[in-house]
Design a protein around this motif. Structure first.
Motif, PDB file in Angstrom:
ATOM      1  N   ASN A 195       0.823  -1.204   0.000  1.00 49.86           N
ATOM      2  CA  ASN A 195       0.000   0.000   0.000  1.00 49.86           C
ATOM      3  C   ASN A 195       0.862   1.260   0.000  1.00 49.86           C
ATOM      4  O   ASN A 195       0.540   2.244  -0.668  1.00 49.86           O
ATOM      5  N   LYS A 196       1.953   1.226   0.754  1.00 50.47           N
ATOM      6  CA  LYS A 196       2.856   2.374   0.772  1.00 50.47           C
ATOM      7  C   LYS A 196       3.472   2.600  -0.604  1.00 50.47           C
ATOM      8  O   LYS A 196       3.624   3.740  -1.045  1.00 50.47           O
ATOM      9  N   LEU A 197       3.803   1.514  -1.289  1.00 48.42           N
ATOM     10  CA  LEU A 197       4.365   1.635  -2.635  1.00 48.42           C
ATOM     11  C   LEU A 197       3.341   2.231  -3.597  1.00 48.42           C
ATOM     12  O   LEU A 197       3.675   3.092  -4.412  1.00 48.42           O
ATOM     13  N   VAL A 198       2.090   1.789  -3.480  1.00 49.82           N
ATOM     14  CA  VAL A 198       1.028   2.327  -4.339  1.00 49.82           C
ATOM     15  C   VAL A 198       0.831   3.814  -4.063  1.00 49.82           C
ATOM     16  O   VAL A 198       0.706   4.628  -4.998  1.00 49.82           O
ATOM     17  N   ILE A 199       0.806   4.194  -2.792  1.00 46.63           N
ATOM     18  CA  ILE A 199       0.636   5.606  -2.428  1.00 46.63           C
ATOM     19  C   ILE A 199       1.805   6.430  -2.950  1.00 46.63           C
ATOM     20  O   ILE A 199       1.635   7.555  -3.425  1.00 46.63           O
ATOM     21  N   VAL A 206       3.629   5.819  -5.631  1.00 44.33           N
ATOM     22  CA  VAL A 206       3.461   5.979  -7.075  1.00 44.33           C
ATOM     23  C   VAL A 206       2.358   6.991  -7.383  1.00 44.33           C
ATOM     24  O   VAL A 206       2.520   7.884  -8.234  1.00 44.33           O
ATOM     25  N   MET A 207       1.218   6.868  -6.694  1.00 46.27           N
ATOM     26  CA  MET A 207       0.100   7.788  -6.931  1.00 46.27           C
ATOM     27  C   MET A 207       0.477   9.219  -6.554  1.00 46.27           C
ATOM     28  O   MET A 207       0.109  10.175  -7.250  1.00 46.27           O
ATOM     29  N   THR A 208       1.220   9.369  -5.462  1.00 47.89           N
ATOM     30  CA  THR A 208       1.668  10.705  -5.069  1.00 47.89           C
ATOM     31  C   THR A 208       2.574  11.295  -6.129  1.00 47.89           C
ATOM     32  O   THR A 208       2.534  12.504  -6.401  1.00 47.89           O
ATOM     33  N   GLY A 209       3.401  10.443  -6.756  1.00 46.69           N
ATOM     34  CA  GLY A 209       4.263  10.924  -7.836  1.00 46.69           C
ATOM     35  C   GLY A 209       3.460  11.473  -9.005  1.00 46.69           C
ATOM     36  O   GLY A 209       3.821  12.504  -9.593  1.00 46.69           O
ATOM     37  N   LEU A 210       2.355  10.807  -9.341  1.00 46.84           N
ATOM     38  CA  LEU A 210       1.503  11.285 -10.436  1.00 46.84           C
ATOM     39  C   LEU A 210       0.895  12.643 -10.105  1.00 46.84           C
ATOM     40  O   LEU A 210       0.885  13.566 -10.937  1.00 46.84           O
ATOM     41  N   PHE A 211       0.384  12.772  -8.879  1.00 46.97           N
ATOM     42  CA  PHE A 211      -0.198  14.053  -8.479  1.00 46.97           C
ATOM     43  C   PHE A 211       0.880  15.117  -8.296  1.00 46.97           C
ATOM     44  O   PHE A 211       0.613  16.309  -8.466  1.00 46.97           O
ATOM     45  N   ASN A 270      -3.623  12.978  11.497  1.00 43.95           N
ATOM     46  CA  ASN A 270      -2.776  13.376  12.621  1.00 43.95           C
ATOM     47  C   ASN A 270      -3.205  12.697  13.918  1.00 43.95           C
ATOM     48  O   ASN A 270      -2.362  12.362  14.751  1.00 43.95           O
ATOM     49  N   TYR A 271      -4.498  12.464  14.072  1.00 42.57           N
ATOM     50  CA  TYR A 271      -4.979  11.737  15.254  1.00 42.57           C
ATOM     51  C   TYR A 271      -4.467  10.296  15.237  1.00 42.57           C
ATOM     52  O   TYR A 271      -4.012   9.771  16.261  1.00 42.57           O
ATOM     53  N   GLN A 272      -4.511   9.655  14.076  1.00 49.55           N
ATOM     54  CA  GLN A 272      -4.036   8.276  13.963  1.00 49.55           C
ATOM     55  C   GLN A 272      -2.540   8.177  14.232  1.00 49.55           C
ATOM     56  O   GLN A 272      -2.071   7.224  14.864  1.00 49.55           O
ATOM     57  N   ILE A 273      -1.773   9.170  13.766  1.00 50.29           N
ATOM     58  CA  ILE A 273      -0.326   9.139  13.961  1.00 50.29           C
ATOM     59  C   ILE A 273       0.044   9.356  15.419  1.00 50.29           C
ATOM     60  O   ILE A 273       0.849   8.618  15.999  1.00 50.29           O
ATOM     61  N   SER A 274      -0.543  10.370  16.052  1.00 48.36           N
ATOM     62  CA  SER A 274      -0.128  10.749  17.397  1.00 48.36           C
ATOM     63  C   SER A 274      -0.713   9.849  18.472  1.00 48.36           C
ATOM     64  O   SER A 274      -0.044   9.542  19.464  1.00 48.36           O
ATOM     65  N   VAL A 275      -1.945   9.398  18.307  1.00 48.77           N
ATOM     66  CA  VAL A 275      -2.614   8.614  19.348  1.00 48.77           C
ATOM     67  C   VAL A 275      -2.386   7.116  19.159  1.00 48.77           C
ATOM     68  O   VAL A 275      -1.980   6.408  20.089  1.00 48.77           O
ATOM     69  N   ASN A 276      -2.617   6.634  17.943  1.00 48.59           N
ATOM     70  CA  ASN A 276      -2.513   5.199  17.690  1.00 48.59           C
ATOM     71  C   ASN A 276      -1.169   4.775  17.091  1.00 48.59           C
ATOM     72  O   ASN A 276      -0.938   3.578  16.891  1.00 48.59           O
ATOM     73  N   HIS A 277      -0.305   5.744  16.795  1.00 52.76           N
ATOM     74  CA  HIS A 277       1.007   5.463  16.197  1.00 52.76           C
ATOM     75  C   HIS A 277       0.881   4.614  14.932  1.00 52.76           C
ATOM     76  O   HIS A 277       1.669   3.706  14.696  1.00 52.76           O
ATOM     77  N   GLU A 278      -0.128   4.922  14.140  1.00 56.79           N
ATOM     78  CA  GLU A 278      -0.325   4.178  12.902  1.00 56.79           C
ATOM     79  C   GLU A 278       0.546   4.750  11.790  1.00 56.79           C
ATOM     80  O   GLU A 278       0.924   5.921  11.794  1.00 56.79           O
ATOM     81  N   ASN A 279       0.832   3.907  10.828  1.00 59.37           N
ATOM     82  CA  ASN A 279       1.688   4.274   9.708  1.00 59.37           C
ATOM     83  C   ASN A 279       0.853   5.034   8.673  1.00 59.37           C
ATOM     84  O   ASN A 279       0.419   4.475   7.675  1.00 59.37           O
ATOM     85  N   ALA A 280       0.602   6.341   8.938  1.00 60.95           N
ATOM     86  CA  ALA A 280      -0.329   7.079   8.094  1.00 60.95           C
ATOM     87  C   ALA A 280       0.238   8.373   7.546  1.00 60.95           C
ATOM     88  O   ALA A 280      -0.472   9.108   6.868  1.00 60.95           O
ATOM     89  N   ILE A 281       1.498   8.660   7.811  1.00 62.50           N
ATOM     90  CA  ILE A 281       2.025   9.950   7.360  1.00 62.50           C
ATOM     91  C   ILE A 281       2.104  10.027   5.840  1.00 62.50           C
ATOM     92  O   ILE A 281       1.908  11.090   5.247  1.00 62.50           O
ATOM     93  N   VAL A 282       2.371   8.893   5.166  1.00 58.33           N
ATOM     94  CA  VAL A 282       2.410   8.913   3.695  1.00 58.33           C
ATOM     95  C   VAL A 282       1.030   9.221   3.131  1.00 58.33           C
ATOM     96  O   VAL A 282       0.907   9.784   2.050  1.00 58.33           O
ATOM     97  N   LEU A 283      -0.013   8.870   3.892  1.00 52.64           N
ATOM     98  CA  LEU A 283      -1.368   9.162   3.438  1.00 52.64           C
ATOM     99  C   LEU A 283      -1.629  10.663   3.447  1.00 52.64           C
ATOM    100  O   LEU A 283      -2.255  11.194   2.519  1.00 52.64           O
ATOM    101  N   THR A 284      -1.149  11.343   4.469  1.00 47.30           N
ATOM    102  CA  THR A 284      -1.371  12.795   4.513  1.00 47.30           C
ATOM    103  C   THR A 284      -0.594  13.505   3.409  1.00 47.30           C
ATOM    104  O   THR A 284      -1.052  14.507   2.855  1.00 47.30           O
ATOM    105  N   PHE A 285       0.578  12.966   3.026  1.00 47.77           N
ATOM    106  CA  PHE A 285       1.305  13.538   1.894  1.00 47.77           C
ATOM    107  C   PHE A 285       0.525  13.336   0.599  1.00 47.77           C
ATOM    108  O   PHE A 285       0.481  14.227  -0.260  1.00 47.77           O
TER     109      PHE A 285
END
Length: 324
Positions: free
Chosen positions: A5-9, A11-16, A251-266
């Motif tokens: 999923n990180k790889l897909v994100i 690649v998609m971020t590169g397109l945008f 930001n809630y997921q990153i700070s509270v649950n420590h989930e791997n979501a920072i690439v999603l916000t980018f």
């Protein structure tokens, strides 16, 4: 699965990222061309240029961080480059949010006249020093993000995967600071844009009501070029609102649950900067017409896709049939 999923994100971020850079560089080039013709900057062009430059820089730096994180799977690179890049990303995000709200504020002052004399003087003083305000926004973004070096710590190990150099608040001061940062970078500019949106909407409603009353409903009221500016300003607010909800959730997921979501916000930010640039181009009629013309010229080189051409002129209204 998450690594995929990180790889897909990525690649998609590169397109945008490509579309963000293309549309914002187009805005910059058109603004420079207009300056050469008229030898002056309008306040709106100053703000738009600052927003475009911040968006391009933010997108490039974001993709550099994502590429480093994707290639350095085991986080072998020293921590400092990741931390510095993240600080730049956060400060540029602050700048983009406030530049967008400042632009909406500018258009609301031009469209809506307020009877409050004191408020009018404040507006005039701000708009008289647009360049200074844009520069101060950039400095405030840098100053607001510097405390992250003290109250945040790097946490490579999230709950399911690694993100190299992610900054996590691990203490009470860190959590308090994160709330303050989100209020300053997201919520406050959002409130300013909401206020401007309400003012512009009320102005539009009153104007349409007066036009309908003056024409007795004989034909549809028209606002001309003013309507294009209103549509642009309201679209900016709508796009910002969607982005704000997603950004606060991530930001809630990153700070509270420590989930791997920072690439999603980018990734979401890439979509936001792309759509915002397209709306800004639409708001400037000359920019929009030139872009459509160049698009059609490119399609002329490939007859197989000529069906994608966009009409450059509106079709004239059909004449009403005569009663015999």
């Amino acid at each position: 699965m998450l690594g995929t999923n990180k790889l897909v994100i990525w690649v998609m971020t590169g397109l945008f990222a490509v579309t963000t850079v293309f549309f914002n560089v187009y805005i910059l080039l058109m603004s420079v061309l207009r300056y050469r013709q008229k030898k002056q900057w309008s306040p709106s062009e100053t703000i738009i240029m600052a927003l475009s430059m911040a968006s391009v820089t933010h997108q490039v730096v974001c993709y550099v961080w994502m590429t480093m994180d994707e290639l350095d799977i085991k986080c072998l690179i020293v921590q400092t480059p990741y931390t510095v890049i993240l600080l730049i990303i956060y400060s540029l995000k602050f700048t983009i949010m406030w530049d967008t709200s400042f632009l909406t504020f500018y258009y609301s002052t031009k469209l809506v006249s307020t009877p409050n004399l004191c408020y009018t003087h404040i507006q005039t003083a701000i708009l008289k020093h647009v360049t200074l305000v844009v520069f101060l926004i950039l400095l405030c973004g840098l100053g607001t993000c510097m405390p992250m070096l003290v109250v945040f710590h790097a946490d490579n190990q999230t709950t399911t995967n690694k993100d190299c150099g992610v900054l996590i608040p691990n203490t009470k001061p860190g959590q308090v600071y994160e709330v303050i940062y989100l209020l300053l970078a997201d919520v406050l500019p959002g409130l300013l844009m909401a206020k401007c949106c309400i003012s512009i909407s009320m102005h539009l409603a009153i104007h349409l009501r007066n036009m309908r009353a003056s024409t007795n409903g004989a034909h549809r009221p028209k606002l001309g070029s003013q309507m294009r500016v209103i549509q642009m300003a309201l679209s900016l607010v709508a796009i910002f609102t969607v982005f704000l909800v997603v950004d606060l959730y991530v930001n809630y997921q990153i700070s509270v649950n420590h989930e791997n979501a920072i690439v999603l916000t980018f990734f979401v930010t890439s979509i936001y900067t792309t759509v915002t640039a397209m709306v800004l181009i639409y708001g400037k009629k000359t920019h929009w017409k030139t872009l459509i013309h160049e698009f059609n010229v490119c399609l002329d080189e490939y007859p197989c896709v000529s069906c994608l051409k966009v009409p450059e002129e509106k079709a004239p209204p059909s004449a009403p049939a005569k009663v015999k």
